[in-house]
Motif scaffolding. Structure first.
Motif, PDB file in Angstrom:
ATOM      1  N   ASN A 270       0.831  -1.190   0.000  1.00 23.72           N
ATOM      2  CA  ASN A 270       0.000   0.000   0.000  1.00 23.72           C
ATOM      3  C   ASN A 270       0.875   1.253   0.000  1.00 23.72           C
ATOM      4  OD1 ASN A 270      -1.680   2.156   0.672  1.00 23.72           O
ATOM      5  ND2 ASN A 270      -3.007   0.869   1.896  1.00 23.72           N
ATOM      6  N   LYS A 271       0.711   2.088  -1.029  1.00 24.46           N
ATOM      7  CA  LYS A 271       1.558   3.272  -1.176  1.00 24.46           C
ATOM      8  C   LYS A 271       1.426   4.236  -0.002  1.00 24.46           C
ATOM      9  CE  LYS A 271       1.745   3.221  -6.175  1.00 24.46           C
ATOM     10  NZ  LYS A 271       1.427   3.912  -7.406  1.00 24.46           N
ATOM     11  N   LEU A 272       0.215   4.415   0.503  1.00 20.37           N
ATOM     12  CA  LEU A 272       0.029   5.336   1.623  1.00 20.37           C
ATOM     13  C   LEU A 272       0.764   4.851   2.876  1.00 20.37           C
ATOM     14  CD1 LEU A 272      -3.708   6.390   1.264  1.00 20.37           C
ATOM     15  CD2 LEU A 272      -1.676   7.764   0.827  1.00 20.37           C
ATOM     16  N   VAL A 273       0.750   3.553   3.094  1.00 22.26           N
ATOM     17  CA  VAL A 273       1.449   2.998   4.258  1.00 22.26           C
ATOM     18  C   VAL A 273       2.948   3.215   4.093  1.00 22.26           C
ATOM     19  CG1 VAL A 273       1.992   0.870   5.505  1.00 22.26           C
ATOM     20  CG2 VAL A 273      -0.345   1.310   4.772  1.00 22.26           C
ATOM     21  N   ARG A 274       3.465   2.953   2.886  1.00 23.89           N
ATOM     22  CA  ARG A 274       4.899   3.135   2.628  1.00 23.89           C
ATOM     23  C   ARG A 274       5.303   4.593   2.810  1.00 23.89           C
ATOM     24  NH1 ARG A 274       7.747  -0.709  -0.076  1.00 23.89           N
ATOM     25  NH2 ARG A 274       8.917   0.833  -1.252  1.00 23.89           N
ATOM     26  N   ILE A 275       4.521   5.499   2.236  1.00 25.21           N
ATOM     27  CA  ILE A 275       4.830   6.928   2.347  1.00 25.21           C
ATOM     28  C   ILE A 275       4.770   7.374   3.798  1.00 25.21           C
ATOM     29  CG2 ILE A 275       3.963   9.237   1.797  1.00 25.21           C
ATOM     30  CD1 ILE A 275       3.189   8.094  -0.976  1.00 25.21           C
ATOM     31  N   SER A 276       3.753   6.929   4.526  1.00 23.29           N
ATOM     32  CA  SER A 276       3.631   7.354   5.929  1.00 23.29           C
ATOM     33  C   SER A 276       4.789   6.811   6.765  1.00 23.29           C
ATOM     34  CB  SER A 276       2.288   6.938   6.512  1.00 23.29           C
ATOM     35  OG  SER A 276       2.188   5.544   6.599  1.00 23.29           O
ATOM     36  N   LYS A 277       5.245   5.583   6.481  1.00 17.85           N
ATOM     37  CA  LYS A 277       6.388   5.038   7.225  1.00 17.85           C
ATOM     38  C   LYS A 277       7.650   5.854   6.971  1.00 17.85           C
ATOM     39  CE  LYS A 277       6.241   0.362   8.654  1.00 17.85           C
ATOM     40  NZ  LYS A 277       6.541   0.750   9.967  1.00 17.85           N
ATOM     41  N   VAL A 278       7.895   6.197   5.710  1.00 21.09           N
ATOM     42  CA  VAL A 278       9.086   6.977   5.365  1.00 21.09           C
ATOM     43  C   VAL A 278       9.012   8.368   5.984  1.00 21.09           C
ATOM     44  CG1 VAL A 278      10.359   8.052   3.463  1.00 21.09           C
ATOM     45  CG2 VAL A 278       9.591   5.691   3.262  1.00 21.09           C
ATOM     46  N   LEU A 279       7.867   9.024   5.836  1.00 19.33           N
ATOM     47  CA  LEU A 279       7.729  10.374   6.391  1.00 19.33           C
ATOM     48  C   LEU A 279       7.825  10.385   7.905  1.00 19.33           C
ATOM     49  CD1 LEU A 279       4.939  11.897   4.115  1.00 19.33           C
ATOM     50  CD2 LEU A 279       7.396  12.361   4.068  1.00 19.33           C
ATOM     51  N   SER A 280       7.214   9.400   8.563  1.00 20.87           N
ATOM     52  CA  SER A 280       7.296   9.367  10.032  1.00 20.87           C
ATOM     53  C   SER A 280       8.725   9.108  10.488  1.00 20.87           C
ATOM     54  CB  SER A 280       6.337   8.332  10.612  1.00 20.87           C
ATOM     55  OG  SER A 280       6.714   7.031  10.260  1.00 20.87           O
TER      56      SER A 280
ATOM     57  N   ARG B 262      17.454   2.493  13.030  1.00 19.95           N
ATOM     58  CA  ARG B 262      16.046   2.685  12.644  1.00 19.95           C
ATOM     59  C   ARG B 262      15.920   2.791  11.126  1.00 19.95           C
ATOM     60  NH1 ARG B 262      11.264   5.701  14.996  1.00 19.95           N
ATOM     61  NH2 ARG B 262      10.047   6.223  13.142  1.00 19.95           N
ATOM     62  N   PHE B 263      16.826   3.519  10.497  1.00 21.33           N
ATOM     63  CA  PHE B 263      16.838   3.699   9.046  1.00 21.33           C
ATOM     64  C   PHE B 263      16.983   2.340   8.345  1.00 21.33           C
ATOM     65  CE2 PHE B 263      19.084   4.916   5.081  1.00 21.33           C
ATOM     66  CZ  PHE B 263      18.167   5.836   4.579  1.00 21.33           C
ATOM     67  N   ARG B 264      17.945   1.537   8.805  1.00 21.20           N
ATOM     68  CA  ARG B 264      18.188   0.215   8.209  1.00 21.20           C
ATOM     69  C   ARG B 264      16.962  -0.688   8.348  1.00 21.20           C
ATOM     70  NH1 ARG B 264      21.717  -1.947  11.576  1.00 21.20           N
ATOM     71  NH2 ARG B 264      20.164  -3.285  12.460  1.00 21.20           N
ATOM     72  N   LYS B 265      16.379  -0.734   9.531  1.00 27.77           N
ATOM     73  CA  LYS B 265      15.202  -1.591   9.756  1.00 27.77           C
ATOM     74  C   LYS B 265      14.034  -1.170   8.872  1.00 27.77           C
ATOM     75  CE  LYS B 265      16.223  -2.999  14.470  1.00 27.77           C
ATOM     76  NZ  LYS B 265      15.865  -2.887  15.887  1.00 27.77           N
ATOM     77  N   THR B 266      13.833   0.130   8.747  1.00 26.74           N
ATOM     78  CA  THR B 266      12.747   0.619   7.905  1.00 26.74           C
ATOM     79  C   THR B 266      12.990   0.265   6.442  1.00 26.74           C
ATOM     80  OG1 THR B 266      12.334   2.446   9.440  1.00 26.74           O
ATOM     81  CG2 THR B 266      11.416   2.671   7.228  1.00 26.74           C
ATOM     82  N   LEU B 267      14.228   0.407   5.975  1.00 23.32           N
ATOM     83  CA  LEU B 267      14.531   0.075   4.582  1.00 23.32           C
ATOM     84  C   LEU B 267      14.378  -1.415   4.319  1.00 23.32           C
ATOM     85  CD1 LEU B 267      17.547   2.373   3.676  1.00 23.32           C
ATOM     86  CD2 LEU B 267      15.116   2.811   3.521  1.00 23.32           C
ATOM     87  N   PHE B 268      14.789  -2.270   5.251  1.00 21.30           N
ATOM     88  CA  PHE B 268      14.592  -3.715   5.084  1.00 21.30           C
ATOM     89  C   PHE B 268      13.104  -4.047   5.014  1.00 21.30           C
ATOM     90  CE2 PHE B 268      18.913  -5.060   6.867  1.00 21.30           C
ATOM     91  CZ  PHE B 268      19.376  -5.453   5.622  1.00 21.30           C
ATOM     92  N   GLU B 269      12.327  -3.346   5.793  1.00 21.34           N
ATOM     93  CA  GLU B 269      10.885  -3.594   5.813  1.00 21.34           C
ATOM     94  C   GLU B 269      10.215  -3.136   4.513  1.00 21.34           C
ATOM     95  OE1 GLU B 269       6.999  -2.293   8.456  1.00 21.34           O
ATOM     96  OE2 GLU B 269       9.000  -1.836   9.196  1.00 21.34           O
ATOM     97  N   LEU B 270      10.637  -1.995   3.983  1.00 23.93           N
ATOM     98  CA  LEU B 270       9.985  -1.427   2.797  1.00 23.93           C
ATOM     99  C   LEU B 270      10.565  -1.932   1.482  1.00 23.93           C
ATOM    100  CD1 LEU B 270       9.501   2.240   4.011  1.00 23.93           C
ATOM    101  CD2 LEU B 270       7.831   0.407   3.961  1.00 23.93           C
ATOM    102  N   GLU B 271      11.789  -2.411   1.493  1.00 30.24           N
ATOM    103  CA  GLU B 271      12.458  -3.000   0.329  1.00 30.24           C
ATOM    104  C   GLU B 271      12.518  -2.040  -0.860  1.00 30.24           C
ATOM    105  OE1 GLU B 271      10.090  -6.539  -0.243  1.00 30.24           O
ATOM    106  OE2 GLU B 271      11.516  -7.718   0.914  1.00 30.24           O
ATOM    107  N   GLY B 272      12.831  -2.603  -2.018  1.00 27.62           N
ATOM    108  CA  GLY B 272      12.806  -1.872  -3.280  1.00 27.62           C
ATOM    109  C   GLY B 272      13.824  -0.751  -3.394  1.00 27.62           C
TER     110      GLY B 272
ATOM    111  N   LEU C 158      23.539  -3.063   4.307  1.00 28.31           N
ATOM    112  CA  LEU C 158      22.581  -2.948   3.199  1.00 28.31           C
ATOM    113  C   LEU C 158      23.227  -3.370   1.877  1.00 28.31           C
ATOM    114  CD1 LEU C 158      20.782   0.432   3.964  1.00 28.31           C
ATOM    115  CD2 LEU C 158      19.802  -1.851   4.083  1.00 28.31           C
ATOM    116  N   THR C 159      24.557  -3.359   1.809  1.00 30.79           N
ATOM    117  CA  THR C 159      25.216  -3.744   0.566  1.00 30.79           C
ATOM    118  C   THR C 159      25.453  -5.246   0.467  1.00 30.79           C
ATOM    119  OG1 THR C 159      27.387  -3.320   1.523  1.00 30.79           O
ATOM    120  CG2 THR C 159      26.380  -1.538   0.268  1.00 30.79           C
ATOM    121  N   ASP C 160      25.516  -5.952   1.591  1.00 33.63           N
ATOM    122  CA  ASP C 160      25.870  -7.370   1.557  1.00 33.63           C
ATOM    123  C   ASP C 160      24.834  -8.311   2.158  1.00 33.63           C
ATOM    124  OD1 ASP C 160      28.296  -6.841   0.367  1.00 33.63           O
ATOM    125  OD2 ASP C 160      29.307  -6.552   2.267  1.00 33.63           O
ATOM    126  N   LYS C 161      23.951  -7.834   2.992  1.00 33.88           N
ATOM    127  CA  LYS C 161      23.068  -8.731   3.743  1.00 33.88           C
ATOM    128  C   LYS C 161      21.589  -8.480   3.469  1.00 33.88           C
ATOM    129  CE  LYS C 161      26.508  -9.208   7.294  1.00 33.88           C
ATOM    130  NZ  LYS C 161      26.999  -8.711   8.533  1.00 33.88           N
TER     131      LYS C 161
END
Length: 144
Positions: A5-15, A47-57, A84-87
């Motif tokens: 869901n785009k709104l969920v992804r956007i809200s996670k990044v913005l928050s 926090r940044f790493r965990k959020t990126l792993f969760e959102l992928e892409g 993020l580069t190896d794992k």
């Protein structure tokens, strides 16, 4: 992708960025010592790493690029996002297959004799390697 869901992804990044902004502003306002700043940047990186792993892409790609720019960001932050580069875990093959079939307009079996969709290995910057055998019998590895 785990969160489609785009709104969920956007809200996670913005928050995430809003919380980071507040934390940095609070530390500046309180004039915290340098060692506390290092701890803050480590927590922000985690926090940044965990959020990126969760959102992928694409967000993982952005994190990978940032992790190579040690001169721009604090060392504590870079240490947290280096993996993020190896794992990066491989993507689900069924998701990849669905996207390829939608793009090509045909089943993958019409293009290839055999497909081993499981990830052989994930290389630096998370290119997923899979084995494909073409209709003419030629085998090769594909980076997805």
């Amino acid at each position: 992708m785990k969160l489609r869901n785009k709104l969920v992804r956007i809200s996670k990044v913005l928050s995430m960025f809003f919380v980071i902004f507040l934390q940095i502003y609070w530390y500046k306002f309180r004039r915290k010592p340098k060692d506390e700043w290092e701890n803050l940047w480590g927590k922000i990186g985690e926090r940044f790493r965990k959020t990126l792993f969760e959102l992928e892409g694409l967000l993982i790609k952005i994190g990978q690029i940032l992790s190579t720019r040690g001169e721009l960001l604090p060392k504590a932050f870079i240490r947290q996002i280096e993996d993020l580069t190896d794992k990066v875990p491989p993507s689900n093959w069924s998701d990849i297959q669905e996207i390829l079939e939608a793009e090509w307009g045909k089943s993958l079996n019409q293009h290839f004799l055999s497909i081993i969709g499981s990830c052989f290995y994930c290389t630096k910057f998370s290119h997923q390697q899979s084995q494909l055998t073409m209709q003419k019998g030629q085998g090769y590895l594909s980076g997805i």
